[in-house]
Design a protein around this motif. Structure first.
Motif, mmCIF file in Angstrom:
data_model
loop_
_atom_site.group_PDB
_atom_site.id
_atom_site.type_symbol
_atom_site.label_atom_id
_atom_site.label_comp_id
_atom_site.label_asym_id
_atom_site.label_seq_id
_atom_site.Cartn_x
_atom_site.Cartn_y
_atom_site.Cartn_z
ATOM 1 N N LYS A 153 -31.280 74.277 -38.956
ATOM 2 C CA LYS A 153 -31.053 74.441 -41.085
ATOM 3 C C LYS A 153 -32.741 74.896 -41.683
ATOM 4 N N ASN A 196 -35.192 76.960 -44.495
ATOM 5 C CA ASN A 196 -35.302 77.995 -44.935
ATOM 6 C C ASN A 196 -36.615 78.831 -43.832
ATOM 7 N N SER A 218 -34.654 88.114 -42.046
ATOM 8 C CA SER A 218 -35.351 86.716 -42.351
ATOM 9 C C SER A 218 -36.485 86.711 -42.943
ATOM 10 N N SER A 239 -32.536 87.099 -51.864
ATOM 11 C CA SER A 239 -32.107 85.601 -51.237
ATOM 12 C C SER A 239 -32.606 85.064 -52.187
ATOM 13 N N LYS A 240 -31.444 83.701 -53.111
ATOM 14 C CA LYS A 240 -32.377 82.970 -53.976
ATOM 15 C C LYS A 240 -32.959 81.380 -52.570
ATOM 16 N N PHE A 241 -33.942 80.237 -53.304
ATOM 17 C CA PHE A 241 -34.513 80.051 -52.421
ATOM 18 C C PHE A 241 -33.588 78.004 -52.435
ATOM 19 N N TYR A 242 -32.949 78.319 -51.824
ATOM 20 C CA TYR A 242 -31.762 76.501 -51.465
ATOM 21 C C TYR A 242 -32.936 75.615 -51.149
ATOM 22 N N PHE A 243 -32.969 74.670 -51.527
ATOM 23 C CA PHE A 243 -34.014 73.606 -51.238
ATOM 24 C C PHE A 243 -33.394 72.926 -50.383
ATOM 25 N N THR A 244 -33.094 72.023 -49.438
ATOM 26 C CA THR A 244 -32.502 71.048 -48.535
ATOM 27 C C THR A 244 -33.956 70.170 -48.762
ATOM 28 N N TYR A 245 -32.406 68.949 -47.728
ATOM 29 C CA TYR A 245 -32.960 67.735 -46.962
ATOM 30 C C TYR A 245 -34.022 67.937 -45.799
ATOM 31 N N ASP A 251 -35.869 70.834 -45.659
ATOM 32 C CA ASP A 251 -36.772 71.360 -46.433
ATOM 33 C C ASP A 251 -37.662 70.320 -46.522
#
Length: 238
Positions: free
Chosen positions: A21, A23, A121, A210-216, A218
């Motif tokens: 999971k 980006n 992607s 697509s939008k950039f989603y920053f997660t833990y 990443d």
């Protein structure tokens, strides 16, 4: 055999990218960074650290994917061993170990990216690198049609085998018709693709929505790769 290899090239399914999971842009960026740092490094310890890091990532994937990645990486290492065998026989064992481990790291990193990221992607990530649309277009279309033509040629070979009953001394004459048929088919596919793009208003420009989603995940991934860069600088000074 060539057509069989081409037919085995499959586009990565969209649901397979969920295995890691992260980006897609970060995966492409840091994969290229790891490949460049591995190629430039003169420290065997750093290369071994990179290999360990990649193996840890590989352990998080499915067993089938691990086997596929290992097969490709080991084949690349075996090819490197055969090429570097004369240097090893002359006493230069360090180059054999260094280059082989670098090849393993590079091939493994690229295969992890390929098996965990959908192809669309990857092309969207290339757009964020400000690459020209023409380069993205060639990469996008070429791989898809290598797969399509490979499967088409393989089907032709199967049909030829089914129709070759008994001893046939003129198989090569029948085989010569396959490239011609494949050329006609590729011309028709190219024209159909061009017409379909025209109908959909494609002008040669790629746009990403697509939008950039920053997660833990990443954030942790960035920290680990920054650590690899720091290790590269540290070992380069030794």
């Amino acid at each position: 055999s060539l057509f069989a290899v081409l037919a085995k090239i499959k586009m990565t399914p969209r649901d397979q990218a969920v295995q890691i999971k992260l980006n897609a842009f970060l995966k492409v960026l840091f994969t290229l960074l790891v490949v460049v740092l591995t190629a430039l490094s003169k420290s065997l310890i750093f290369v071994l650290v990179v290999n360990t890091y990649l193996l840890l990532i590989l352990c998080c994937m499915e067993a089938k994917t691990i086997i596929k990645v290992f097969k490709l990486s080991l084949l690349a290492c075996l090819f490197s061993l055969l090429i570097l065998a004369p240097a090893w026989l002359m006493g230069n064992s360090y180059s054999l170990i260094m280059i082989t481990t670098k090849v393993f790291a590079t091939v493994t990193a690229l295969n992890i990216l390929s098996y965990t990221t959908a192809w669309n992607s990857i092309t969207a990530s290339l757009k964020k690198f400000f690459l020209p649309d023409l380069i993205i277009f060639v990469l996008d279309i070429t791989l898809k049609y290598i797969v399509s033509l490979g499967e088409f040629c393989l089907d032709l070979l199967y049909a030829l085998k089914l129709r070759s009953v008994g001893k046939n001394n003129h198989k090569y004459a029948a085989l010569a018709g396959i490239p011609g048929t494949a050329f006609i088919k590729s011309k028709e596919m190219a024209e159909d693709t061009a017409d379909a793009m025209t109908c959909r208003g494609f002008t040669g420009e790629y746009h990403t929505f697509s939008k950039f989603y920053f997660t833990y995940y990443d954030f942790f991934y960035i920290i680990v790769n920054v650590g690899l860069v720091a290790l590269f600088i540290y070992f380069a000074r030794l």
